[in-house]
Design an enzyme around this catalytic site. Structure first.
Site, mmCIF file in Angstrom:
data_model
loop_
_atom_site.group_PDB
_atom_site.id
_atom_site.type_symbol
_atom_site.label_atom_id
_atom_site.label_comp_id
_atom_site.label_asym_id
_atom_site.label_seq_id
_atom_site.Cartn_x
_atom_site.Cartn_y
_atom_site.Cartn_z
ATOM 1 N N ARG A 58 0.845 -1.191 0.000
ATOM 2 C CA ARG A 58 0.000 0.000 0.000
ATOM 3 C C ARG A 58 0.879 1.239 0.000
ATOM 4 N NH1 ARG A 58 -4.218 -1.888 4.789
ATOM 5 N NH2 ARG A 58 -5.136 -3.677 3.671
ATOM 6 N N ASP A 60 1.677 5.254 -0.162
ATOM 7 C CA ASP A 60 1.012 6.418 0.413
ATOM 8 C C ASP A 60 0.645 7.438 -0.661
ATOM 9 O OD1 ASP A 60 1.335 5.326 2.925
ATOM 10 O OD2 ASP A 60 3.171 6.446 3.359
ATOM 11 N N TYR A 118 12.212 -0.327 -2.703
ATOM 12 C CA TYR A 118 11.879 1.075 -2.953
ATOM 13 C C TYR A 118 13.135 1.850 -3.334
ATOM 14 C CZ TYR A 118 7.127 0.826 -0.999
ATOM 15 O OH TYR A 118 5.804 0.550 -0.781
ATOM 16 N N ARG A 206 10.064 7.045 4.086
ATOM 17 C CA ARG A 206 10.132 8.511 4.112
ATOM 18 C C ARG A 206 10.692 9.023 5.435
ATOM 19 N NH1 ARG A 206 4.349 10.421 2.760
ATOM 20 N NH2 ARG A 206 5.336 12.442 3.183
#
Length: 297
Positions: A58, A60, A118, A206
């Site tokens: 999921r 963001d 990522y 992040r």
């Protein structure tokens, strides 16, 4: 004689790209534009009935994906490999299905995934650039040392309790993550940070990048950085990097029905030519034009 059944129930896996800029993340939300909802609407238009699309992760709000993976069940005569071009004809311009394939009925995009990877991109040139703005964090306030960032990442390898990088609001009951690979490299004005793990906490990358920037600019020591996450000092991790620099690069499975060209390295790295090289190339072209003119005379 039994009539043939032209409508078969089967499970379809998708490899999906999307630009997260105008989405409120992956997961379906009431009255908000999300990636899951847009694809589910497209599938429903084809099938004539609603389905649930299950994603590998999921992302963001504002986060991109180069090779997100998802699956859904369908009862239809449409071959599984035809779903990609069919859905692309219904989807908006900021979503693209790279490929579709049939998988076993017990295969699951989320639970069968062994890792997710990522990439976070920072743009360090002082001058802004409209063409890289949607895909990077324009960080020019202080010089960043990619070697320090790379050194800070190394102790994270392995299985750790990473509550320091876990945003509030998650349903996950624990903060254990196995980080399998880390990278940090510089391509001119761009610094790319890549992290691969068995799973990611809500907001983890992040928050991690936000703290790594402090390490890279020298305001946080390597020892202090390691101490913060090892002792789960969440109160000192205050700033998250902006979402547009983050992209779900790919998802790994032990048995994946797609070729590597479809999913493995579909996100190009941002690179700008050096100014000196550009000037030199222009001089070479001008000199060549002068030489050609002289020969023609």
């Amino acid at each position: 004689m039994v009539a043939p059944n032209y409508e078969l129930k089967y499970r379809v896996a998708l490899v999906i790209q999307y630009l997260g800029t105008h989405f409120h993340g992956w997961q379906r939300q009431l009255q908000l534009r999300t990636v899951q909802a847009e694809i589910e609407k497209a599938i429903e238009r084809v099938l004539g009935y609603p389905v649930t699309l299950h994603g590998a992760g999921r992302t963001d709000t504002g986060v991109h994906a180069a090779a997100q993976v998802a699956h859904f069940d369908a009862t239809s005569p449409i071959p599984a490999e035809r779903w990609a071009p069919i859905l692309n004809s219904y989807l908006p311009d900021d979503i693209l299905i790279r490929g579709s394939a049939s998988v076993n009925s017990n295969w699951h995009a989320r639970f069968d995934a062994k890792w997710r990877r990522y990439r976070y991109t920072l743009y360090t040139e002082p001058r802004p650039n409209l063409f890289v703005k949607p895909f990077s964090w324009h960080y020019y306030y202080a010089a960043l040392d990619e070697n320090l960032i790379r050194s800070a990442l190394q102790p994270l390898l392995g299985k750790h309790h990473l509550a320091a990088f876990h945003r509030a609001g998650s349903r996950r009951v624990h903060s254990w993550v196995e980080i399998q690979a880390v990278e940090c490299d510089r391509q001119g004005a761009f610094i790319n940070i890549e992290i691969q793990a068995d799973g990611f906490l809500y907001g983890m990358v992040r928050l991690l990048v936000g703290l790594l920037v402090d390490v890279g600019r020298g305001s946080l020591s390597l020892d202090k950085f390691t101490e913060l996450w090892q002792q789960q000092q969440r109160e000192y991790v205050k700033y998250a990097a902006p979402p547009q620099g983050l992209c779900l690069l790919r998802v790994g499975y032990p048995d994946f029905p797609f070729s590597q060209e479809v999913w493995y390295e579909t996100l190009p790295q941002l690179v700008l030519p050096a100014i000196n090289n550009v000037a030199q190339e222009k001089r070479q072209v001008i000199n060549q034009d002068i030489l050609s003119s002289s020969i023609n005379i």
